[in-house]
Each structure stands twice: as C-alpha cells, then as structure tokens.
Design an enzyme around this catalytic site. Structure first.
Site, mmCIF file in Angstrom:
data_model
loop_
_atom_site.group_PDB
_atom_site.id
_atom_site.type_symbol
_atom_site.label_atom_id
_atom_site.label_comp_id
_atom_site.label_asym_id
_atom_site.label_seq_id
_atom_site.Cartn_x
_atom_site.Cartn_y
_atom_site.Cartn_z
ATOM 1 N N CYS A 3 0.861 -1.178 0.000
ATOM 2 C CA CYS A 3 0.000 0.000 0.000
ATOM 3 C C CYS A 3 0.902 1.235 0.000
ATOM 4 O O CYS A 3 2.096 1.126 -0.284
ATOM 5 C CB CYS A 3 -0.993 -0.009 1.158
ATOM 6 S SG CYS A 3 -0.311 0.185 2.822
ATOM 7 N N ARG A 9 -3.361 -0.747 5.370
ATOM 8 C CA ARG A 9 -3.929 -1.839 4.579
ATOM 9 C C ARG A 9 -2.992 -3.016 4.406
ATOM 10 O O ARG A 9 -3.374 -4.169 4.640
ATOM 11 C CB ARG A 9 -4.365 -1.310 3.204
ATOM 12 C CG ARG A 9 -5.438 -0.241 3.292
ATOM 13 C CD ARG A 9 -5.673 0.431 1.963
ATOM 14 N NE ARG A 9 -4.537 1.293 1.627
ATOM 15 C CZ ARG A 9 -4.401 1.927 0.475
ATOM 16 N NH1 ARG A 9 -5.308 1.772 -0.481
ATOM 17 N NH2 ARG A 9 -3.359 2.707 0.247
ATOM 18 N N ASP A 113 -8.257 3.335 1.522
ATOM 19 C CA ASP A 113 -7.334 3.675 2.603
ATOM 20 C C ASP A 113 -8.130 4.237 3.783
ATOM 21 O O ASP A 113 -8.758 5.287 3.665
ATOM 22 C CB ASP A 113 -6.317 4.702 2.116
ATOM 23 C CG ASP A 113 -5.167 4.905 3.083
ATOM 24 O OD1 ASP A 113 -5.281 4.476 4.262
ATOM 25 O OD2 ASP A 113 -4.161 5.493 2.672
#
Length: 142
Positions: A3, A9, A113
């Site tokens: 990420c 994440r 996100d």
C-alpha cells in the site's frame, strides 16, 4: 502486500494471510511494504493493530518498510491495494516477468485507505479478510 505507507492496509493483509496460511499448514513467506518510505521501521498504525487484534490477528511485531526492486526476485505474487500502488510498483519492474507478478489485491477493485476515517478500519479488515480467504481457497483448489 503493498500500500502507500505500509501502516494500514498492507499490514492487515500481511497479517491475515499469514495467519490463514499457517492455519492451513502452508510454508509461505508473506510480507508487506509501502510505495513511500515515510514510516520505515515503524509499527503499523495503532488502529490497524487494534482492529486486527479484535479479530485474533497480531500484527504488532511488523515493521514498516518500503518496496524494493529485490522484492520482484523474492516473491511470486505482489498484491497492491489500489491503482496508484499498481502504477508505482509496476514502474519499478525490470521486465515482463516482474510486471506480471503485480496485481490488485481485490482483482478488479481497490482496498480503500482508512487512514483519514477511523470508522473504516473494520470494513477494510473484513474486505481484506474475505480476499485472503479466497486466496487460500484458490490455492487449495489448484
């Protein structure tokens, strides 16, 4: 698992898939990284740690790192959380083999996100968990 900052994440995906793989008796090497280097050496975001813990997954010992070209040599699959990550990682590919290892974690969608919205961590956890379960299922059916 990749990420942006390797704090929300990708640590969740790393921890969940690692737990599932261990539970299945697979000897997979699973890791996570960020395309940016802002958090190198830091643990994951405290909210990711907390939500993972609430579901029985411990990611507190992970350490954030930045994606490196050598990761193409080390891993068979490189899953990214969104299109920006996809473009950034593929831009580092040295050849078609590297390029083709990189795909969206959710295949045709992004993992949003949750960094700026505390209320999204549970939904992101469940989304990531569902995909990790599918990865295990896909591997078991081969």
């Amino acid at each position: 698992m990749v990420c942006l900052g390797n704090i929300c994440r990708s640590p969740l995906a790393h921890g969940i898939l690692e737990k599932f793989a261990i539970d299945e008796g697979f000897h997979w090497e699973i890791d996570s990284a960020g395309t940016g280097g802002w958090h190198i050496g830091s643990p994951p975001d405290h909210r990711s740690i907390a939500i993972a813990k609430s579901y029985g997954v411990d990611i507190s010992n992970q350490s954030c790192r930045q994606f490196e070209i050598e990761d193409f040599d080390k891993y068979d699959h490189i899953f990214v959380m969104d299109y920006s990550n996809l473009n950034d990682v593929r831009a580092l590919a040295r050849n078609n083999r590297d390029y083709n290892k990189v795909s969206l974690f959710l295949k045709n969608d992004i993992v949003p996100d949750p960094y700026y919205d505390d209320t999204q961590f549970d939904a992101v956890y469940k989304m990531v968990e569902g995909r990790c379960f599918k990865i295990i299922e896909e591997f078991n059916s081969q």
